[in-house]
Design a protein around this motif. Structure first.
Motif, PDB file in Angstrom:
ATOM      1  N   ASN A  96       0.823  -1.207   0.000  1.00 18.29           N
ATOM      2  CA  ASN A  96       0.000   0.000   0.000  1.00 18.29           C
ATOM      3  C   ASN A  96       0.865   1.268   0.000  1.00 18.29           C
ATOM      4  O   ASN A  96       0.753   2.128   0.890  1.00 18.29           O
ATOM      5  N   PRO A  97       1.731   1.409  -0.991  1.00 13.66           N
ATOM      6  CA  PRO A  97       2.648   2.549  -1.020  1.00 13.66           C
ATOM      7  C   PRO A  97       1.916   3.882  -1.163  1.00 13.66           C
ATOM      8  O   PRO A  97       1.044   4.034  -2.008  1.00 13.66           O
ATOM      9  N   ALA A  98       2.313   4.844  -0.332  1.00  9.36           N
ATOM     10  CA  ALA A  98       1.687   6.171  -0.338  1.00  9.36           C
ATOM     11  C   ALA A  98       2.445   7.070  -1.309  1.00  9.36           C
ATOM     12  O   ALA A  98       3.231   7.935  -0.899  1.00  9.36           O
ATOM     13  N   PHE A  99       2.188   6.876  -2.602  1.00 10.76           N
ATOM     14  CA  PHE A  99       2.893   7.626  -3.630  1.00 10.76           C
ATOM     15  C   PHE A  99       2.473   9.093  -3.700  1.00 10.76           C
ATOM     16  O   PHE A  99       3.096   9.879  -4.405  1.00 10.76           O
ATOM     17  N   GLU A 100       1.386   9.439  -3.002  1.00 14.80           N
ATOM     18  CA  GLU A 100       0.927  10.829  -2.949  1.00 14.80           C
ATOM     19  C   GLU A 100       0.912  11.286  -1.494  1.00 14.80           C
ATOM     20  O   GLU A 100      -0.083  11.795  -0.996  1.00 14.80           O
ATOM     21  N   MET A 101       2.030  11.106  -0.832  1.00 14.09           N
ATOM     22  CA  MET A 101       2.102  11.284   0.616  1.00 14.09           C
ATOM     23  C   MET A 101       1.690  12.683   1.071  1.00 14.09           C
ATOM     24  O   MET A 101       0.996  12.847   2.070  1.00 14.09           O
ATOM     25  N   GLY A 102       2.095  13.707   0.343  1.00 13.71           N
ATOM     26  CA  GLY A 102       1.740  15.060   0.744  1.00 13.71           C
ATOM     27  C   GLY A 102       0.242  15.269   0.791  1.00 13.71           C
ATOM     28  O   GLY A 102      -0.306  15.790   1.765  1.00 13.71           O
ATOM     29  N   GLU A 103      -0.454  14.819  -0.262  1.00 18.34           N
ATOM     30  CA  GLU A 103      -1.915  14.946  -0.303  1.00 18.34           C
ATOM     31  C   GLU A 103      -2.566  14.058   0.754  1.00 18.34           C
ATOM     32  O   GLU A 103      -3.564  14.439   1.374  1.00 18.34           O
ATOM     33  N   THR A 104      -2.003  12.870   0.967  1.00 20.06           N
ATOM     34  CA  THR A 104      -2.553  11.948   1.968  1.00 20.06           C
ATOM     35  C   THR A 104      -2.478  12.549   3.365  1.00 20.06           C
ATOM     36  O   THR A 104      -3.409  12.420   4.158  1.00 20.06           O
ATOM     37  N   MET A 105      -1.401  13.211   3.668  1.00 16.44           N
ATOM     38  CA  MET A 105      -1.234  13.831   4.986  1.00 16.44           C
ATOM     39  C   MET A 105      -2.306  14.895   5.213  1.00 16.44           C
ATOM     40  O   MET A 105      -2.888  14.983   6.305  1.00 16.44           O
TER      41      MET A 105
END
Length: 336
Positions: A96-105
Motif C-alpha cells: 500500500n505505497p503512499a505515492f501521494e504522501m503530501g496529499e494523503t497527509m
C-alpha cells in the motif's frame, strides 16, 4: 502485532539473508510488524531503523543503510513503500505505497501535533507536522518512478519491484499509478495496515517467490484443476485454501482451467474467482488449456485422470482422496 491464533514460521525462507523494513508515517522500527517479521522469518535478519520525520533525511538514512547492510530484500509499508520504491537496485515489496504522501497527509489529518504509534529508540513520543514538512513530502513523492534521472525504468529494475494493494484500503489508492510503471501489482484482501493476516497469507508468498528467484531454486510442480477448488455453488471447497497454502510451502503451485474459444467472460470469471478465494497465491499462476495432459510437472490434482498425463495424478473425489484434508495428509507424508 495483532494477536493471531496461529502464527506460522518459515525458517527456510530468506535464510541467512537481510531484510530492510521501512515503516510507515509516525511509526518506528519497534512496531508490531517488525516483531511479526522476525517471528515468521526467524532465519533472516530484519533491519528496521526509526526514520527521521523529514523525508529527505529519511531517504538519506535508508540509502546509507542500503550501502552498509546490502539488504537482500526491502519491504516498505505505506510511506515506507513510497520511499522503498526509490531505493533502486534491490528487490522490493511495496505494501500500500503512499505515492501521494503530501496529499494523503492533508486529507487524513496528519498535520499538527501527533503521537508516534510505536516507541522510538530516541524516546521521543510526539511530533509536530507543519505545512513546511508536508511540502517536503510532496517534493519527495515527485521523485517517484524516476530512475537515475530518467522517467523510463529499465525492465530489469521493474522486475525487482512488487506492489501489494489492499482491496479495502481507506487511505491510499495507488495501484493504477503503480501499474503505469511496474507490472507486478497484486491485490490482496485487507485494508491499509500490514497486519498478521496480510503478512501470513499475502506477503509471505511474494517473499518466497523472491527468495526462490535469488537462489535459482526450482521447486517441484503441482497443477490443480480449477474444478476441484469449488463446489456446485461455486463456493470454495472445504479445506481447499488450507491445502493450497500447505502445498505452496514446498511446491510451485499452478491452477489449470479449460480454455473455451472466444469466451473472454470465462477467463475473467476464473481469474476473479481465484483472486477472491485463493488470493495472492493465484497471481500469474493460472494456466488456461484444453490439453492438460500436456502439462509437464510432478503432480496434477484433478477430478479425473487425464489420458497420458505427464504428472502423477491425484484424483480429487476418489476413494482415497475424497476431500482436501486427505490430500493434505498424502502430501504431508511425502515429506516425512
Amino acid at each position: 502485532m495483532q494477536k493471531n491464533e496461529y502464527i506460522k514460521t518459515w525458517p527456510d525462507i530468506m535464510k541467512g539473508k537481510k531484510i530492510l523494513y521501512v515503516h510507515g508515517f509516525a511509526s518506528s522500527g519497534q512496531s508490531g510488524t517488525v516483531t511479526l517479521l522476525r517471528t515468521i522469518l526467524p532465519s533472516a535478519t530484519v533491519v528496521a531503523p526509526d526514520l527521521p520525520i523529514h523525508p529527505h533525511e529519511a531517504l538519506e538514512l535508508l540509502q546509507s543503510i542500503c550501502e552498509s547492510e546490502q539488504p537482500d530484500l526491502i519491504i516498505g509499508s505505506s510511506m515506507g513503500g513510497m520511499m522503498a520504491e526509490q531505493l533502486h537496485g534491490y528487490d522490493r515489496i511495496l505494501v500500500n505505497p503512499a505515492f501521494e504522501m503530501g496529499e494523503t497527509m492533508g486529507s487524513h489529518g496528519m498535520i499538527g501535533k501527533l503521537t508516534f504509534r510505536n516507541p522510538r529508540l530516541d524516546g521521543v513520543q510526539e511530533l509536530i507536522v507543519t505545512k513546511a514538512i508536508v511540502k517536503e513530502y510532496r517534493e519527495t513523492t515527485e521523485r517517484r518512478f524516476v530512475y537515475e534521472g530518467h522517467d523510463d525504468i529499465p525492465t530489469e529494475e521493474q522486475q525487482r519491484v512488487w506492489g501489494l494493494f489492499g482491496d479495502n484500503d481507506p487511505i491510499v489508492h495507488t495501484r493504477e499509478m503503480f501499474l503505469e510503471h511496474y507490472s507486478q501489482g497484486i491485490t490482496f484482501h485487507g485494508g491499509h495496515q500490514l497486519v498478521d493476516s496480510v503478512a501470513l497469507h499475502s506477503l509471505i508468498p511474494v517473499v518466497r517467490w523472491i527468495d526462490d528467484k535469488q537462489e535459482g531454486r526450482q521447486r517441484e510442480t503441482v497443477y490443480i484443476d480449477f474444478e476441484t477448488l469449488h463446489d456446485r455453488r461455486m463456493e470454495a471447497a472445504s479445506s481447499m485454501l488450507k491445502a493450497v497454502e500447505a502445498l505452496a510451502d514446498r511446491y510451485a503451485v499452478y491452477f489449470v482451467a479449460h480454455s473455451p474459444t472466444n469466451n473472454t467472460e470465462h477467463y475473467a470469471a476464473v481469474t476473479e474467482w481465484i483472486k477472491q478465494y485463493v488470493g495472492v497465491l493465484g497471481h500469474d499462476h493460472i494456466i488456461f488449456t484444453n490439453t492438460p495432459e500436456m502439462l509437464y510437472g510432478d503432480y496434477y490434482i484433478a477430478s479425473h485422470k487425464p489420458h497420458d498425463a505427464m504428472a502423477t495424478t491425484i484424483e480429487y473425489g476418489s476413494e482415497h482422496f475424497k476431500t482436501w484434508e486427505e490430500i493434505i495428509t498424502y502430501f504431508s507424508r511425502l515429506t516425512e
